[in-house]
Design a protein around this motif. Structure first.
Motif, PDB file in Angstrom:
ATOM      1  N   LYS A  97       0.807  -1.256  -0.022  1.00  0.00           N
ATOM      2  CA  LYS A  97       0.011  -0.054   0.037  1.00  0.00           C
ATOM      3  C   LYS A  97       0.829   1.172   0.068  1.00  0.00           C
ATOM      4  N   GLU A  98       1.854   1.327   0.828  1.00  0.00           N
ATOM      5  CA  GLU A  98       2.951   2.344   0.900  1.00  0.00           C
ATOM      6  C   GLU A  98       3.580   2.903  -0.671  1.00  0.00           C
ATOM      7  N   ARG A  99       4.003   1.554  -1.071  1.00  0.00           N
ATOM      8  CA  ARG A  99       4.559   1.737  -2.415  1.00  0.00           C
ATOM      9  C   ARG A  99       3.605   2.165  -3.514  1.00  0.00           C
ATOM     10  N   GLN A 100       2.351   1.638  -3.448  1.00  0.00           N
ATOM     11  CA  GLN A 100       1.436   2.159  -4.449  1.00  0.00           C
ATOM     12  C   GLN A 100       1.208   3.660  -4.206  1.00  0.00           C
ATOM     13  N   THR A 101       0.878   4.109  -2.927  1.00  0.00           N
ATOM     14  CA  THR A 101       0.701   5.353  -2.647  1.00  0.00           C
ATOM     15  C   THR A 101       1.943   6.446  -3.331  1.00  0.00           C
ATOM     16  N   TRP A 102       3.252   5.899  -3.176  1.00  0.00           N
ATOM     17  CA  TRP A 102       4.199   6.850  -3.560  1.00  0.00           C
ATOM     18  C   TRP A 102       4.192   6.847  -4.969  1.00  0.00           C
ATOM     19  N   MET A 103       3.746   5.564  -5.710  1.00  0.00           N
ATOM     20  CA  MET A 103       4.006   5.612  -7.062  1.00  0.00           C
ATOM     21  C   MET A 103       2.812   6.309  -7.795  1.00  0.00           C
ATOM     22  N   ALA A 104       1.907   6.291  -7.339  1.00  0.00           N
ATOM     23  CA  ALA A 104       0.505   7.076  -7.590  1.00  0.00           C
ATOM     24  C   ALA A 104       0.815   8.511  -7.534  1.00  0.00           C
ATOM     25  N   THR A 105       1.611   8.971  -6.455  1.00  0.00           N
ATOM     26  CA  THR A 105       1.744  10.381  -6.392  1.00  0.00           C
ATOM     27  C   THR A 105       2.860  10.653  -7.374  1.00  0.00           C
ATOM     28  N   LEU A 106       3.920  10.047  -7.773  1.00  0.00           N
ATOM     29  CA  LEU A 106       4.929  10.487  -8.557  1.00  0.00           C
ATOM     30  C   LEU A 106       4.096  10.398  -9.839  1.00  0.00           C
ATOM     31  N   CYS A 120      12.879   7.885  -8.301  1.00  0.00           N
ATOM     32  CA  CYS A 120      12.332   8.107  -7.020  1.00  0.00           C
ATOM     33  C   CYS A 120      11.938   6.721  -6.349  1.00  0.00           C
ATOM     34  N   ASP A 121      11.140   5.934  -7.176  1.00  0.00           N
ATOM     35  CA  ASP A 121      10.761   4.434  -6.731  1.00  0.00           C
ATOM     36  C   ASP A 121      12.096   3.806  -6.476  1.00  0.00           C
ATOM     37  N   ALA A 122      12.939   3.870  -6.993  1.00  0.00           N
ATOM     38  CA  ALA A 122      14.037   3.110  -6.643  1.00  0.00           C
ATOM     39  C   ALA A 122      14.879   3.527  -5.303  1.00  0.00           C
ATOM     40  N   LEU A 123      14.934   4.843  -5.201  1.00  0.00           N
ATOM     41  CA  LEU A 123      15.387   5.443  -4.054  1.00  0.00           C
ATOM     42  C   LEU A 123      14.732   5.287  -2.851  1.00  0.00           C
ATOM     43  N   LEU A 124      13.271   5.246  -3.108  1.00  0.00           N
ATOM     44  CA  LEU A 124      12.380   4.903  -1.703  1.00  0.00           C
ATOM     45  C   LEU A 124      12.590   3.541  -1.141  1.00  0.00           C
ATOM     46  N   ILE A 137      13.889  11.334   0.247  1.00  0.00           N
ATOM     47  CA  ILE A 137      12.686  11.479  -0.730  1.00  0.00           C
ATOM     48  C   ILE A 137      11.587  11.682  -0.333  1.00  0.00           C
ATOM     49  N   GLN A 138      10.962  10.978   0.864  1.00  0.00           N
ATOM     50  CA  GLN A 138       9.730  11.202   1.372  1.00  0.00           C
ATOM     51  C   GLN A 138       9.551  12.754   1.782  1.00  0.00           C
ATOM     52  N   ALA A 139      10.528  13.201   2.378  1.00  0.00           N
ATOM     53  CA  ALA A 139      10.351  14.601   2.946  1.00  0.00           C
ATOM     54  C   ALA A 139      10.382  15.629   2.039  1.00  0.00           C
ATOM     55  N   GLU A 140      11.460  15.344   0.848  1.00  0.00           N
ATOM     56  CA  GLU A 140      11.704  16.351   0.037  1.00  0.00           C
ATOM     57  C   GLU A 140      11.090  16.322  -1.162  1.00  0.00           C
ATOM     58  N   VAL A 141      10.411  15.213  -1.455  1.00  0.00           N
ATOM     59  CA  VAL A 141       9.490  14.971  -2.752  1.00  0.00           C
ATOM     60  C   VAL A 141       8.241  14.458  -2.679  1.00  0.00           C
ATOM     61  N   ILE A 142       8.068  13.367  -1.997  1.00  0.00           N
ATOM     62  CA  ILE A 142       6.350  12.664  -1.999  1.00  0.00           C
ATOM     63  C   ILE A 142       5.748  13.718  -1.112  1.00  0.00           C
ATOM     64  N   PRO A 202       5.768  16.974  -0.229  1.00  0.00           N
ATOM     65  CA  PRO A 202       5.501  18.393  -1.084  1.00  0.00           C
ATOM     66  C   PRO A 202       4.407  18.035  -2.342  1.00  0.00           C
ATOM     67  N   LEU A 203       4.598  16.647  -3.145  1.00  0.00           N
ATOM     68  CA  LEU A 203       3.934  16.537  -4.006  1.00  0.00           C
ATOM     69  C   LEU A 203       2.401  16.259  -3.721  1.00  0.00           C
ATOM     70  N   GLN A 204       2.336  15.545  -2.379  1.00  0.00           N
ATOM     71  CA  GLN A 204       0.875  14.992  -2.060  1.00  0.00           C
ATOM     72  C   GLN A 204       0.155  16.280  -1.445  1.00  0.00           C
ATOM     73  N   THR A 205       0.946  17.263  -1.071  1.00  0.00           N
ATOM     74  CA  THR A 205       0.411  18.421  -0.503  1.00  0.00           C
ATOM     75  C   THR A 205      -0.245  19.372  -1.711  1.00  0.00           C
ATOM     76  N   ALA A 206       0.640  19.364  -2.738  1.00  0.00           N
ATOM     77  CA  ALA A 206       0.209  20.091  -4.006  1.00  0.00           C
ATOM     78  C   ALA A 206      -1.059  19.513  -4.730  1.00  0.00           C
ATOM     79  N   LEU A 207      -0.890  18.231  -4.564  1.00  0.00           N
ATOM     80  CA  LEU A 207      -1.961  17.379  -5.448  1.00  0.00           C
ATOM     81  C   LEU A 207      -3.332  17.645  -4.531  1.00  0.00           C
ATOM     82  N   ALA A 208      -3.077  17.452  -3.289  1.00  0.00           N
ATOM     83  CA  ALA A 208      -4.339  17.905  -2.293  1.00  0.00           C
ATOM     84  C   ALA A 208      -4.960  19.376  -2.472  1.00  0.00           C
ATOM     85  N   GLN A 209      -4.179  20.119  -2.462  1.00  0.00           N
ATOM     86  CA  GLN A 209      -4.446  21.653  -2.691  1.00  0.00           C
ATOM     87  C   GLN A 209      -5.265  21.854  -4.100  1.00  0.00           C
TER      88      GLN A 209
END
Length: 157
Positions: free
Chosen positions: A10-19, A106-110, A119-124, A126-133
């Motif tokens: 589920k966590e991997r699906q979440t970050w891959m969907a975010t990317l 990013c998937d590999a680095l995560l 990568i969670q703090a600097e990429v994922i 902020p992207l999730q916040t921007a998507l929610a906005q």
């Protein structure tokens, strides 16, 4: 710290969907390529089609809705000093080679303990916040155009 062994599906699906849903220019701004490890392509970015299926009412029998263009990429991280190869996958809608490449990186680095937190703090996040906005703005704009219909009941008499 997390890696693929401890990260849930589920966590991997979440970050891959975010990317995959991220805006390419925003993704490029968040990723600092100067500090990242080198990588090579196992599968260079390539464009293809996938069949999109729908379900009537979300629960009915599936039906073929149509084709969608996607770009996929697979990268292999190099120089991490680990015994196992770390492979990252990127699948994005559309025809952006660069977007698929960055998503795979990013998937590999995560999946590595030394890069997961950064990568969670600097990429994922902020992207999730921007998507929610963006989704909130779209919902507010849609709600502003909502029309309420009502029926007047005739008086008895």
């Amino acid at each position: 710290m997390q890696n693929l062994n401890t990260a849930t599906v589920k966590e991997r699906q979440t970050w891959m969907a975010t990317l995959a849903k991220a805006d390419l220019t925003e993704l490029e701004k968040l990723i600092n390529l100067e500090k990242l490890p080198s990588y090579s392509f196992l599968r260079s970015p390539e464009i293809g089609l996938v069949m999109v299926q729908g379900r009537a009412g979300g629960t009915g029998k599936p039906f073929n809705l149509g084709d969608m263009t996607i770009t996929r990429c697979v990268v292999l991280l190099e120089g991490l000093g680990t015994q196992t190869d770390i492979t990252g996958f990127g699948y994005v809608g559309g025809r952006s080679h660069r977007h698929a490449e960055l998503a795979a990186l990013c998937d590999a680095l995560l999946q590595t303990p030394q890069w997961y937190e950064q990568i969670q703090a600097e990429v994922i996040q902020p992207l999730q916040t921007a998507l929610a906005q963006k989704q909130d703005l779209q919902q507010r704009q849609t709600a502003a155009t909502k029309v309420n219909f009502f029926t007047m009941v005739r008086g008895e008499g």
